[in-house]
Design a protein around this motif. Sequence first.
Motif, PDB file in Angstrom:
ATOM      1  N   LEU A  14      50.080  14.498 -24.418  1.00 10.74           N
ATOM      2  CA  LEU A  14      50.163  13.040 -24.505  1.00 10.74           C
ATOM      3  C   LEU A  14      51.138  12.621 -25.603  1.00 10.74           C
ATOM      4  CD1 LEU A  14      47.266  10.521 -24.226  1.00 10.74           C
ATOM      5  CD2 LEU A  14      48.943  10.261 -26.025  1.00 10.74           C
ATOM      6  N   LEU A  15      51.036  13.262 -26.766  1.00 12.80           N
ATOM      7  CA  LEU A  15      51.961  12.952 -27.856  1.00 12.80           C
ATOM      8  C   LEU A  15      53.404  13.302 -27.474  1.00 12.80           C
ATOM      9  CD1 LEU A  15      49.856  14.234 -30.898  1.00 12.80           C
ATOM     10  CD2 LEU A  15      50.207  11.862 -30.189  1.00 12.80           C
ATOM     11  N   VAL A  64      45.708   7.231 -32.095  1.00 14.63           N
ATOM     12  CA  VAL A  64      46.575   6.885 -30.969  1.00 14.63           C
ATOM     13  C   VAL A  64      45.842   5.811 -30.192  1.00 14.63           C
ATOM     14  CG1 VAL A  64      47.796   7.692 -28.920  1.00 14.63           C
ATOM     15  CG2 VAL A  64      47.210   9.321 -30.745  1.00 14.63           C
ATOM     16  N   SER A  65      46.459   4.694 -29.935  1.00  9.59           N
ATOM     17  CA  SER A  65      45.819   3.689 -29.076  1.00  9.59           C
ATOM     18  C   SER A  65      46.777   3.291 -27.963  1.00  9.59           C
ATOM     19  CB  SER A  65      45.377   2.464 -29.877  1.00  9.59           C
ATOM     20  OG  SER A  65      46.480   1.731 -30.348  1.00  9.59           O
ATOM     21  N   ILE A  66      46.205   3.025 -26.797  1.00  8.09           N
ATOM     22  CA  ILE A  66      46.974   2.653 -25.617  1.00  8.09           C
ATOM     23  C   ILE A  66      46.382   1.368 -25.057  1.00  8.09           C
ATOM     24  CG2 ILE A  66      47.708   3.314 -23.304  1.00  8.09           C
ATOM     25  CD1 ILE A  66      47.443   6.220 -24.121  1.00  8.09           C
ATOM     26  N   LEU A  71      51.807   1.450 -26.881  1.00 12.00           N
ATOM     27  CA  LEU A  71      51.253   2.565 -27.642  1.00 12.00           C
ATOM     28  C   LEU A  71      51.324   2.220 -29.122  1.00 12.00           C
ATOM     29  CD1 LEU A  71      52.965   5.689 -25.990  1.00 12.00           C
ATOM     30  CD2 LEU A  71      50.995   4.373 -25.182  1.00 12.00           C
ATOM     31  N   ALA A  72      50.289   2.608 -29.863  1.00  4.97           N
ATOM     32  CA  ALA A  72      50.281   2.368 -31.313  1.00  4.97           C
ATOM     33  C   ALA A  72      49.758   3.609 -32.021  1.00  4.97           C
ATOM     34  CB  ALA A  72      49.426   1.152 -31.657  1.00  4.97           C
ATOM     35  N   PHE A 112      41.981  -4.332 -22.540  1.00  7.14           N
ATOM     36  CA  PHE A 112      41.350  -3.044 -22.241  1.00  7.14           C
ATOM     37  C   PHE A 112      42.346  -1.935 -22.549  1.00  7.14           C
ATOM     38  CE2 PHE A 112      40.337   0.641 -19.628  1.00  7.14           C
ATOM     39  CZ  PHE A 112      39.017   0.839 -19.992  1.00  7.14           C
ATOM     40  N   GLY A 113      41.819  -0.848 -23.071  1.00  8.61           N
ATOM     41  CA  GLY A 113      42.662   0.292 -23.364  1.00  8.61           C
ATOM     42  C   GLY A 113      41.839   1.474 -23.820  1.00  8.61           C
ATOM     43  N   TYR A 114      42.507   2.442 -24.423  1.00 10.39           N
ATOM     44  CA  TYR A 114      41.857   3.676 -24.886  1.00 10.39           C
ATOM     45  C   TYR A 114      42.405   4.025 -26.270  1.00 10.39           C
ATOM     46  CZ  TYR A 114      40.949   4.155 -19.869  1.00 10.39           C
ATOM     47  OH  TYR A 114      40.565   3.929 -18.575  1.00 10.39           O
ATOM     48  N   TYR A 115      41.642   4.792 -27.010  1.00 10.16           N
ATOM     49  CA  TYR A 115      42.175   5.282 -28.285  1.00 10.16           C
ATOM     50  C   TYR A 115      41.566   6.626 -28.646  1.00 10.16           C
ATOM     51  CZ  TYR A 115      38.010   2.946 -30.355  1.00 10.16           C
ATOM     52  OH  TYR A 115      36.745   2.519 -30.661  1.00 10.16           O
ATOM     53  N   ILE A 116      42.352   7.391 -29.388  1.00  8.67           N
ATOM     54  CA  ILE A 116      41.989   8.744 -29.809  1.00  8.67           C
ATOM     55  C   ILE A 116      42.083   8.816 -31.324  1.00  8.67           C
ATOM     56  CG2 ILE A 116      42.620  11.194 -29.694  1.00  8.67           C
ATOM     57  CD1 ILE A 116      43.973  10.559 -26.990  1.00  8.67           C
ATOM     58  N   LEU A 117      41.123   9.466 -31.945  1.00 10.51           N
ATOM     59  CA  LEU A 117      41.112   9.718 -33.381  1.00 10.51           C
ATOM     60  C   LEU A 117      41.064  11.227 -33.576  1.00 10.51           C
ATOM     61  CD1 LEU A 117      38.174   7.227 -34.163  1.00 10.51           C
ATOM     62  CD2 LEU A 117      40.592   6.663 -33.882  1.00 10.51           C
TER      63      LEU A 117
END
Length: 310
Positions: free
Chosen positions: A182-183, A65-67, A89-90, A108-113
């Motif tokens: 979040l999802l 998930v990337s923001i 969102l990607a 700039f952003g955030y991502y989750i794996l």
Amino acid sequence: MKKVVTDIPKYDLKKFKSVHRQDDGLASFGYNHIEKAKTIEGFEIYSSEGLIRSIGPLKSDFYRVSITVQGSLDMQIGLDRFPNKARTLAFTFPNQIFSKSNFSADTFGYYILFNADFLNDLIPSIKITDEFPFYNLSGTPVFQVSADELEGMVELLMKMNAELQSTKTGREKAIRMYLYLLLLEAKRSYEKQTIGDESEDKPESYRLASRFRKLVAIHYLTKRQVSDYAEMLGVSANHLNKTVKEHSGHTASEAIREMLLQEAKSLLRYTDHSVAEIAYKLDFSEPASFNRFFKSYTGETPLTFRKMNN
């Protein structure tokens, strides 16, 4: 004699950090400099500070998930290209080929794996694609959200990070719940915007071209002929070629070759296999044929590409 290469690079979480993070990254958010005792199996979270600015093409065996909060970048998933700008969102799922490039200076952003089984307490892994349309092959993996929606999602990210950095009881369960929320918020925005290839306002020709691109992204190593995909889609090869070119400007054959090119780039960049080994893996009759193919699309030889990207 051909030496068959079977280990097309596909990363798991334990081996992925060196591919996407700079060694000297100073960011303190998420996993960047986390104590080993605080790590959680099957889950990682980062800010884009310290992110390598050119990633892929590559595959992974986990969900992403990337923001994008601000700035812009280019993302490619299979054959589809997606510009990412503020409030984008990607999402990618296991075994997809993806890449990111052309980051603006202010990105700039955030991502989750996370691994497929990370949310098992809340949703079985086999149900993820049914529950969340952006993780489904027929869905749209990149879309924008409103400023208010983005703010709420960033708040959830901050809560995940706070739990991650703490030693509180139940921190792992809390992170799973925040990730699920979040999802869920992403799904609500997706549905509200009626996003998706199967939307009623899109013509059948568009949907056919989209389904073709996604099938190629899965089967390109074993199915090299347009007729293979025409049969899968229940249309003639001529009709498929015409439709694909109408919507993309490229023939169906060129789309198949583009996926092969991405695979070749991934093997050259992320493995130590020789050019000859890669040529045979991709089923070229000889290395010279592979060299001609690669140079015709990139303007450089496979060895030059490898030197420039390692």
